[in-house]
Design a protein around this motif. Structure first.
Motif, short mmCIF file in Angstrom:
data_model
loop_
_atom_site.label_atom_id
_atom_site.label_comp_id
_atom_site.label_asym_id
_atom_site.label_seq_id
_atom_site.Cartn_x
_atom_site.Cartn_y
_atom_site.Cartn_z
N SER A 90 -8.60 -42.06 -39.47
CA SER A 90 -9.82 -41.39 -39.93
C SER A 90 -9.55 -40.54 -41.17
O SER A 90 -8.47 -39.97 -41.36
CB SER A 90 -10.39 -40.50 -38.82
OG SER A 90 -9.46 -39.51 -38.45
N GLU A 91 -10.56 -40.47 -42.03
CA GLU A 91 -10.52 -39.62 -43.22
C GLU A 91 -11.42 -38.39 -43.07
O GLU A 91 -11.27 -37.42 -43.79
CB GLU A 91 -10.95 -40.43 -44.44
CG GLU A 91 -10.01 -41.59 -44.75
CD GLU A 91 -10.60 -42.56 -45.75
OE1 GLU A 91 -9.84 -43.04 -46.61
OE2 GLU A 91 -11.81 -42.84 -45.69
N CYS B 275 -6.22 -36.35 -34.27
CA CYS B 275 -6.68 -37.13 -35.43
C CYS B 275 -5.70 -36.97 -36.58
O CYS B 275 -4.82 -36.11 -36.55
CB CYS B 275 -8.07 -36.67 -35.86
SG CYS B 275 -9.35 -37.00 -34.64
N ARG B 276 -5.86 -37.81 -37.56
CA ARG B 276 -4.99 -37.77 -38.72
C ARG B 276 -4.95 -36.36 -39.31
O ARG B 276 -5.99 -35.73 -39.52
CB ARG B 276 -5.52 -38.74 -39.76
CG ARG B 276 -4.66 -38.87 -40.98
CD ARG B 276 -5.14 -40.05 -41.75
NE ARG B 276 -5.08 -39.81 -43.16
CZ ARG B 276 -5.60 -40.63 -44.06
NH1 ARG B 276 -6.24 -41.69 -43.67
NH2 ARG B 276 -5.47 -40.37 -45.33
N ARG B 277 -3.75 -35.84 -39.56
CA ARG B 277 -3.58 -34.43 -39.93
C ARG B 277 -4.21 -34.08 -41.27
O ARG B 277 -4.68 -32.97 -41.46
CB ARG B 277 -2.08 -34.08 -39.94
CG ARG B 277 -1.48 -34.00 -38.54
CD ARG B 277 -2.15 -32.92 -37.74
NE ARG B 277 -1.78 -32.95 -36.34
CZ ARG B 277 -0.75 -32.29 -35.82
NH1 ARG B 277 0.04 -31.58 -36.61
NH2 ARG B 277 -0.49 -32.36 -34.53
N ASP B 278 -4.23 -35.00 -42.21
CA ASP B 278 -4.80 -34.66 -43.52
C ASP B 278 -6.27 -35.08 -43.64
O ASP B 278 -6.85 -35.03 -44.72
CB ASP B 278 -3.98 -35.27 -44.66
CG ASP B 278 -3.91 -36.79 -44.59
OD1 ASP B 278 -4.31 -37.36 -43.56
OD2 ASP B 278 -3.45 -37.42 -45.56
N ALA B 279 -6.87 -35.47 -42.52
CA ALA B 279 -8.30 -35.79 -42.53
C ALA B 279 -9.12 -34.50 -42.64
O ALA B 279 -8.72 -33.45 -42.13
CB ALA B 279 -8.69 -36.54 -41.26
N ASP B 280 -10.25 -34.59 -43.32
CA ASP B 280 -11.17 -33.45 -43.36
C ASP B 280 -11.81 -33.28 -41.99
O ASP B 280 -12.15 -34.28 -41.33
CB ASP B 280 -12.26 -33.67 -44.42
CG ASP B 280 -11.70 -33.62 -45.83
OD1 ASP B 280 -10.69 -32.92 -46.04
OD2 ASP B 280 -12.25 -34.30 -46.71
#
Length: 314
Positions: free
Chosen positions: A240-241, A257-262
């Motif tokens: 996810s982004e 969730c993906r750590r660098d996702a907003d």
């Protein structure tokens, strides 16, 4: 989270170790692997440290510790079996704003060392904040058995392609999707030589025009038990982004969730609709969390034909 995880660059940096016993040996070996310039202060040292000193891998100061010896170090370790001396080292280091670790004496530590798994450039650090060393050893053994041993080769290869991939693919999104496809290939775990990775890399580059920057939506109906997540759900969450979630969504789901996702909270359906519309325009991969059994008609219209993964109590 009691400690903030951080990796410190000690390459060619001066580090002081006070003490010369078994504990000092373990710390010195680790410091030398990180490229530190190690000085050991102790009247006597373990034969392993003596050998390292004779090989000029470290500097041994054959003396008792004195305050005036603590100069120009970026990090200090107190490893003696004398608590009074260790606390003196701690006091001197703090007076000079130098990071200090008194081994096995957590209140006198600015930092602690985690259990480490090393695969070349790849390092995995595990810590319980000193609460349960046996549990950490158990977790490390499990991870050691899961992580492939060719990770070092894969990481070196990926590092060598940082400039090449920028020339082949212009956008960050394209490069990210390319590497996701590359690392998810079943050939990766089997590769033992660089040329095998090169063949896969070049093969995927020939299909680079198929790497489209497209958006997607996945909806997750969460419960109170994060362990009910499926492997598919975790995979999609990691891709996810943008993560959209209501206020009462347990943080455990969001944190996976993906750590660098907003990450954006929504307070009502109207706000969620606006966030989804903007994300669709930006063609982002979206992860939407909704409470269990709360998929009303308005939310169903917003979800449309997108996937709904139920994470429900059994």
């Amino acid at each position: 989270m009691r400690y903030f995880p951080i990796f410190i660059d000690l390459n060619n940096k001066p580090v002081l170790v006070v003490g010369g016993g078994d504990v000092a040996c373990r710390k010195v070996d680790m410091l030398l692997r990180a490229g530190a310039k190690v000085t050991v202060i102790s009247p006597q040292v373990h034969k392993h440290l003596l050998q390292l000193a004779q090989q000029e891998s470290l500097l041994w100061v054959q003396s008792f510790y004195k305050t005036e010896m603590l100069v120009d170090y970026v990090q200090v370790w107190a490893t003696t079996d004398n608590p009074e001396l260790n606390h003196k080292v701690h006091q001197d280091a703090k007076a000079q704003n130098i990071l200090v670790n008194v081994v096995d004496d957590t209140p006198y530590c600015d930092f602690i060392t985690p259990s480490m798994i090393n695969r070349g450039r790849i390092q995995v650090a595990i810590s319980s904040g000193g609460a349960s060393p046996v549990l950490i050893r158990y977790l490390r053994e499990k991870l050691e058995s899961i992580l492939p041993h060719n990770l070092a080769i894969v990481a070196d290869f990926a590092a060598s392609k940082r400039n090449s991939i920028k020339q082949a693919l212009n956008s960050v999104d394209e490069r990210r999707k390319f590497w996701e496809q590359f690392f998810s290939s079943p050939l990766i775990d089997k590769a033992s030589e660089r040329h095998e990775l090169e063949e896969l890399y070049q093969g995927l580059l020939t299909t680079k025009d198929e790497i489209a920057v497209t958006g997607s939506q996945v909806w997750f109906e969460y419960s109170n038990d994060v362990e009910l997540l499926s492997i598919k759900a975790l995979r999609l969450m990691q891709q996810s982004e943008l993560v959209l979630y209501p206020q009462d969504c347990p943080f455990g789901f969001i944190d996976l969730c993906r750590r660098d996702a907003d990450r954006e909270q929504y307070d009502n359906n109207a706000q969620l609709a606006a966030q989804l519309q903007q994300a669709k325009i930006d063609q982002r991969r979206i992860c939407v969390f909704i409470p269990k059994n709360c998929l009303d008609n308005e939310l169903k219209l917003m979800k449309g034909n997108n996937d709904l993964l139920k994470i429900a109590d059994q």
